[in-house]
Design a protein around this motif. Structure first.
Motif: not given
Length: 311
Positions: A110, A140, A145, A149
Motif C-alpha cells: 500500500r 484499490s 481508499d 494498493e
C-alpha cells in the motif's frame, strides 16, 4: 550505421536494431517486463531523431508528440538521441504506507502518493523501487481508499519482488506511467450478469472492479471465480465471502488446479448478455477464455488482462 546518444554517451548501432536491446546491451539500463508494448516500463523520450515504431497505438497522441516511445517496440533506423525515464525527475513521489503478507506468496503493498493521482479501478501503474521498475495493476478503489494498493506474486525470486520484501513503512518509492488496461467497470452494465474470473494475483484488479460495481449498486448477478495454486493462496477469501454475505446478487467460488477440469465443464451461461472479465497468467486466461467461448459467450463480451511473470 546510425548513431545512438544518451546523455554524454554515443555509439554506433546496426540499422534495424531493437532500441531496448541497443540501450541495455550498452550499459544504459532501461527496465522492461513484457516486451509486447503492454507494460510501458521501457518508456524513453526521443530528443532528436525518431525510431521505427511497430506499436504507434500504444501511447497517446500527446505522449508521442512529446517524443515518448516504448523502447521494446522500436528499431533504430537513423541517428537518435534518447532521454531515458528518470524516476527521480520524471516519476511521481510516493511512500510505503503498509507492506504485509496476505498469503505465503502474496505481498500486499500500500502506497501513499505525495501528489494527487486520478485513476480508475483496474488500471496499471509502473512502480520504481530504486532503479528496478515493474508494472502492477491497482487493487484499490479511488473513491474509497486513501492509498494505492498492489498485490505482488512473490512465489519466484525477482528483482522487484526482492526489493519489495525489504520495504518498510515510510520508505520512498516512485510512480511511473499510469495507463488504461482492459479491466474496468462500465455503468452501462448495471443490469447485466457479470463474471470476474482470476488466476493468482489477477484477482487484485478484479477486486477493485468488483468493489466499483458494488459501489454503483450493480443489479445483475455477479459471479467471482478465483483459481489459486492451493487453498492457502485464496488470499482474499475472507473479504470476498463477507461481501457475498451482504450482497444477494454476488457469489464467490474458489478453485484449485485439481478441481479446474471438472469446474470448467460445469460452466454454463445463464444469459447471452453475460460479460466476463478475466485476469491472470497467459495459460490461465487462455483456459478460461476457451471455455467461455465454448459455453457461448460472444467474443466481444470478454475482456482479458494477461500478467507476464517477471518479478
Amino acid at each position: 550505421m546510425p548513431e545512438l546518444r544518451v546523455g554524454d554517451r554515443q555509439w554506433s548501432v546496426t540499422a534495424g536494431t531493437n532500441l531496448l536491446d541497443a540501450l541495455n546491451q550498452n550499459g544504459v539500463p532501461v527496465p522492461y517486463s513484457c516486451r509486447a508494448g503492454s507494460c510501458h516500463a521501457c518508456l524513453v523520450q526521443c530528443v532528436q531523431g525518431l525510431p521505427s515504431d511497430s506499436r504507434p497505438d500504444a501511447l497517446s497522441a500527446e505522449q508521442r508528440q512529446q517524443g515518448w516511445r516504448l523502447a521494446c517496440q522500436c528499431q533504430v533506423v537513423e541517428d537518435l538521441q534518447v532521454h531515458t525515464f528518470d524516476p527521480q525527475q520524471d516519476g511521481r513521489p510516493a511512500e510505503v504506507a503498509a507492506a504485509d503478507w496476505l498469503s505465503p506468496n502474496v505481498l500486499r503493498l500500500r502506497l501513499t502518493a505525495l501528489r494527487p493521482l486520478r485513476y480508475r479501478a483496474g488500471q496499471h501503474l509502473v512502480l520504481w523501487a530504486g532503479n528496478v521498475a515493474r508494472p502492477y495493476s491497482l487493487a484499490s478503489l479511488p473513491e474509497e481508499d486513501r492509498f494505492l494498493e498492489f498485490h505482488l506474486d512473490c512465489r519466484q525470486s525477482g528483482e522487484f519482488c526482492d526489493a519489495a520484501r525489504q520495504l518498510n513503512i515510510g520508505d520512498p518509492i516512485r510512480l511511473g506511467e499510469l495507463r488504461g488496461g482492459a479491466l474496468q467497470y462500465d455503468p452501462d452494465w448495471h443490469d447485466r450478469p457479470l463474471w470476474l474470473m482470476a488466476a493468482g494475483t489477477g484477482l487484485g484488479p478484479l477486486f477493485g472492479v468488483l468493489r466499483e460495481a458494488l459501489r454503483q449498486d450493480h443489479r445483475g448477478a455477479i459471479r467471482v471465480i478465483h483459481l489459486a495454486h492451493d487453498t492457502n493462496e485464496h488470499y482474499l477469501a475472507k473479504p470476498l465471502q463477507a461481501l457475498a454475505a451482504s450482497r444477494p446478487n454476488l457469489t464467490v467460488e474458489f478453485w484449485t488446479p485439481a478441481e479446474l477440469p471438472a469446474a470448467l465443464t460445469q460452466l454454463r451461461l445463464v444469459s447471452r448478455q453475460t460479460l466476463a472479465l478475466v485476469c491472470g497468467a497467459p495459460d490461465s486466461v487462455d483456459v478460461f477464455a476457451r471455455r467461455l467461448y465454448l459455453a457461448g459467450l460472444p467474443r466481444n463480451q470478454l475482456m482479458a488482462d494477461v500478467f507476464l511473470s517477471r518479478g
